[in-house]
Design an enzyme around this catalytic site. Structure first.
Site, PDB file in Angstrom:
ATOM      1  N   ARG A  94       0.726  -1.076   0.115  1.00 26.93           N
ATOM      2  CA  ARG A  94       0.109  -0.059   0.027  1.00 26.93           C
ATOM      3  C   ARG A  94       0.783   1.270  -0.069  1.00 26.93           C
ATOM      4  O   ARG A  94       1.875   1.369   0.513  1.00 26.93           O
ATOM      5  CB  ARG A  94      -0.989  -0.139   1.257  1.00 26.93           C
ATOM      6  CG  ARG A  94      -1.941  -1.064   1.225  1.00 26.93           C
ATOM      7  CD  ARG A  94      -3.006  -0.804   2.257  1.00 26.93           C
ATOM      8  NE  ARG A  94      -3.974   0.291   2.023  1.00 26.93           N
ATOM      9  CZ  ARG A  94      -5.212   0.577   2.771  1.00 26.93           C
ATOM     10  NH1 ARG A  94      -4.872   0.190   3.870  1.00 26.93           N
ATOM     11  NH2 ARG A  94      -5.875   1.722   2.215  1.00 26.93           N
ATOM     12  N   ASP A 249      -2.455   9.003   8.113  1.00 27.77           N
ATOM     13  CA  ASP A 249      -1.635   7.794   7.220  1.00 27.77           C
ATOM     14  C   ASP A 249      -0.265   8.537   6.912  1.00 27.77           C
ATOM     15  O   ASP A 249       0.780   7.714   6.820  1.00 27.77           O
ATOM     16  CB  ASP A 249      -2.332   7.394   6.222  1.00 27.77           C
ATOM     17  CG  ASP A 249      -3.256   6.597   6.472  1.00 27.77           C
ATOM     18  OD1 ASP A 249      -4.397   7.163   6.745  1.00 27.77           O
ATOM     19  OD2 ASP A 249      -3.426   5.325   6.293  1.00 27.77           O
TER      20      ASP A 249
HETATM   21  O1  MRU Z   1      -7.646   2.523   4.263  1.00 28.05           O
HETATM   22  P1  MRU Z   1      -7.281   2.297   5.841  1.00 28.05           P
HETATM   23  O2  MRU Z   1      -8.424   1.720   6.633  1.00 28.05           O
HETATM   24  O3  MRU Z   1      -5.957   1.650   6.240  1.00 28.05           O
HETATM   25  O4  MRU Z   1      -7.172   3.886   6.049  1.00 28.05           O
HETATM   26  C1  MRU Z   1      -7.026   4.138   7.510  1.00 28.05           C
HETATM   27  C2  MRU Z   1      -7.011   5.439   8.072  1.00 28.05           C
HETATM   28  O5  MRU Z   1      -7.098   6.395   7.129  1.00 28.05           O
HETATM   29  C3  MRU Z   1      -6.952   5.905   9.326  1.00 28.05           C
HETATM   30  O6  MRU Z   1      -7.620   6.942   9.767  1.00 28.05           O
HETATM   31  C4  MRU Z   1      -5.501   6.042   9.580  1.00 28.05           C
HETATM   32  O7  MRU Z   1      -4.686   5.046   9.173  1.00 28.05           O
HETATM   33  C5  MRU Z   1      -5.116   6.362  11.116  1.00 28.05           C
HETATM   34  S1  MRU Z   1      -5.105   4.731  12.091  1.00 28.05           S
HETATM   35  C6  MRU Z   1      -4.558   4.933  13.416  1.00 28.05           C
END
Ligand code: MRU
Length: 345
Positions: A94, A249
């Site tokens: 990712r 992220d």
């Molecule tokens: O696509 P995801 O579910 O991995 O995205 C997660 C998010 O955007 C969260 O808000 C972020 O990673 C913070 S998690 C502590």
């Protein structure tokens, strides 16, 4: 403050298998996915058996260890080039959450030093296992520290009330190695008797809010209300929200924040309605190599996630666009809470 324990632990190691709580199926089904090498771990990250930036980092650290272990068990000598390959495989899973690259970077650095020291392969594997566990345990501590820092800040800024909080996506125990970031802070405030209601946006298309944050709130007995994403504006207009808190992220050097799609829109609404907008994340989410949010790579996921819900198609035959993240400019953010500091504009 006393430490709070997570009731949900989504990442476990058992007899050299990485066990991941399958977050695609929650909350309707509890299933554990087993990974025995970096290829399976990378696949689980890609398809989102495990998701959330810090949790992706923790899983990748274990995946790195499993890849190295498999290599040694097959009788091969660990080399720096082989370790780099393991990192590359995991890094392809990712693109947006920088914690992934941070964790595999730490593991590669440790592995390189060990190899260069001429360590025996069996000892090499034991040390790498301990390094992966340290990343996991460290994330749990970071969650607690940043949650307390953030809760203290908010209590000073917004006094004498129980809070009505909005959050987006899932930034809880399921997304980290500990109690969570945004949900961690909510848990600290709840422990202090300061939470009136948590509004979680359902977070289309993957429904992290509906399926995961709501599940965590239910488990922790925190009052929760689920709303569709498009209801956020009206809740703010009706003065039903005291502050918004989200995870991240990737955070660029200037404090722009990449987070789940929809976060940027919420920040614009918060500004319009003069509602504090907070972000909370570990330093492993901070990317000092990236100057501004414009340079953060944004993952584009399958059209299918937009066309379908739980495998059932509901859309007509058109195209779909599925950016998984967006970038909130630092000017829309009241403060960012890290485990050892608060970043403000
Ligand atoms: O696509 P995801 O579910 O991995 O995205 C997660 C998010 O955007 C969260 O808000 C972020 O990673 C913070 S998690 C502590």
């Amino acid at each position: 403050m006393k430490s709070i324990n997570p009731k949900i632990v989504p990442i476990k190691m058992k007899r050299d298998k990485l066990l991941l709580l399958n977050q695609i199926l929650l909350p309707m089904k509890t299933e554990w996915i087993e990974c025995t090498d970096e290829v399976q771990t990378a696949h689980s990250i890609k398809v989102m058996h495990v998701r959330g930036a810090p949790a992706i980092g923790v899983a990748a650290a274990y995946g790195f260890y499993l890849g190295a272990r498999k290599l040694v068990n097959s009788g091969k000598k660990p080399t720096v080039a082989a370790m780099q390959k393991i990192k590359e495989r995991l890094d392809q899973s990712r693109p947006t959450a920088v914690n992934l690259f941070w964790a595999t970077g730490v593991m590669l650095e440790k592995a390189t030093k060990l190899i260069e020291s001429g360590i025996e392969p069996a000892q090499f594997i034991i040390k790498l296992y301990n390094d992966a566990v340290a990343i996991h345990e460290d994330d749990a501590k970071r969650c607690m520290d940043m949650s307390v820092i953030g809760a203290d800040f908010i209590e000073k800024l917004i006094k004498n009330k129980k809070y009505r909080i909005m959050t987006h996506c899932n930034a809880g125990a399921l997304a980290t190695g500990g109690i969570g970031t945004a949900v961690g802070l909510i848990r600290v405030l709840h422990d202090r008797g300061k939470v009136e209601m948590v509004y979680s946006n359902e977070t289309r298309p993957y429904l992290q809010g509906a399926r995961l944050t709501s599940y965590e709130l239910e488990k922790e007995n925190i009052p929760g209300t689920l709303v569709v994403d498009s209801m956020a504006a009206v809740l703010m207009k009706k003065k039903m929200i005291d502050f918004i808190i989200v995870g991240a992220d990737r955070i660029s050097k200037n404090g722009d924040v990449a987070n789940k799609i929809g976060t940027y829109g919420l920040s614009v609404l918060a500004k319009e309605h003069k509602i504090p907008f907070f972000v909370i994340a570990p330093e492993s989410t901070f990317d000092a190599n990236i100057k501004s949010g414009d340079d953060i790579p944004i993952e584009e996921r399958s059209e299918k996630e937009v066309f379908e819900c739980q495998g059932i198609r509901h859309a007509a035959k058109v195209k779909a666009l599925n950016y998984s993240f967006d970038v909130t400019p630092n000017t829309n953010i009241t403060a960012i809470f890290f485990e050892g500091r608060v970043m403000k504009k």
